[in-house]
Design a protein around this motif. Sequence first.
Motif, short mmCIF file in Angstrom:
data_model
loop_
_atom_site.label_atom_id
_atom_site.label_comp_id
_atom_site.label_asym_id
_atom_site.label_seq_id
_atom_site.Cartn_x
_atom_site.Cartn_y
_atom_site.Cartn_z
N ILE A 80 -13.93 0.03 -25.14
CA ILE A 80 -13.11 0.98 -24.40
C ILE A 80 -13.85 1.33 -23.10
N TYR A 81 -13.11 1.38 -22.01
CA TYR A 81 -13.57 1.67 -20.65
C TYR A 81 -14.32 0.52 -19.99
N ASP A 82 -14.33 -0.66 -20.60
CA ASP A 82 -14.88 -1.83 -19.91
C ASP A 82 -13.96 -2.22 -18.75
N PRO A 83 -14.51 -2.62 -17.60
CA PRO A 83 -13.66 -3.10 -16.50
C PRO A 83 -13.19 -4.52 -16.78
N ILE B 55 -10.26 -0.69 -19.69
CA ILE B 55 -9.59 -0.72 -21.00
C ILE B 55 -9.48 0.68 -21.58
N LEU B 56 -8.27 1.03 -22.01
CA LEU B 56 -8.02 2.31 -22.68
C LEU B 56 -7.87 2.14 -24.19
N ALA B 57 -7.40 0.98 -24.63
CA ALA B 57 -7.19 0.72 -26.06
C ALA B 57 -7.25 -0.77 -26.31
N ILE B 58 -7.64 -1.14 -27.54
CA ILE B 58 -7.77 -2.55 -27.94
C ILE B 58 -7.04 -2.74 -29.26
N TYR B 59 -6.26 -3.84 -29.36
CA TYR B 59 -5.48 -4.13 -30.56
C TYR B 59 -5.66 -5.58 -30.97
N ASP B 60 -5.50 -5.86 -32.26
CA ASP B 60 -5.52 -7.25 -32.71
C ASP B 60 -4.12 -7.84 -32.54
N SER B 61 -3.93 -9.07 -33.01
CA SER B 61 -2.64 -9.76 -32.81
C SER B 61 -1.48 -9.07 -33.52
N ASN B 62 -1.77 -8.23 -34.53
CA ASN B 62 -0.73 -7.48 -35.24
C ASN B 62 -0.54 -6.08 -34.68
N LYS B 63 -1.17 -5.79 -33.54
CA LYS B 63 -1.14 -4.49 -32.87
C LYS B 63 -1.81 -3.39 -33.69
N VAL B 64 -2.80 -3.77 -34.50
CA VAL B 64 -3.61 -2.80 -35.23
C VAL B 64 -4.75 -2.38 -34.29
N PRO B 65 -4.94 -1.07 -34.07
CA PRO B 65 -6.00 -0.61 -33.17
C PRO B 65 -7.39 -1.00 -33.64
N LEU B 66 -8.24 -1.36 -32.68
CA LEU B 66 -9.63 -1.72 -32.96
C LEU B 66 -10.55 -0.81 -32.16
N ALA B 67 -11.73 -0.52 -32.70
CA ALA B 67 -12.72 0.26 -31.97
C ALA B 67 -13.30 -0.55 -30.81
#
Length: 124
Positions: free
Chosen positions: A34-37, A62-74
């Motif tokens: 999160i917050y990576d450019p 980056i504000l949020a990261i998700y896998d291919s199923n749109k499950v949030p990741l840390a």
Amino acid sequence: MANIDFPHGLQPYGNLLRATEYKLPAAYAQDLFIYDPVIAIATGRDVNIATAGTGNPITGSILAIYDSNKVPLAYWDSGHAGEGYVIVADDPRQLFFAQGDGDTSYLDENDCHGNVNLASGTGS
């Protein structure tokens, strides 16, 4: 009182002006946090980590990261299999705040609202 040492990437400052979903290519082999450019690449809505240094533009952070199923990741692990998605603060007018690296020169009040060169680090 000493300054706080709390690296956190590029965190949006003030109101969030826009957030857009971008895709991570399948088998993207780099850690993302999160917050990576990031920078958009030529294939449309795909992004890669932005390269540090002079003259290297960014699309946003980056504000949020998700896998291919749109499950949030840390965070996105470099060994992650499959495609992924990120939500990016990508308005060109968006302001960000970040911590200086303290290695060469220090940010002060005169640097507010200016452009900076990014330095790469490792996330956690």
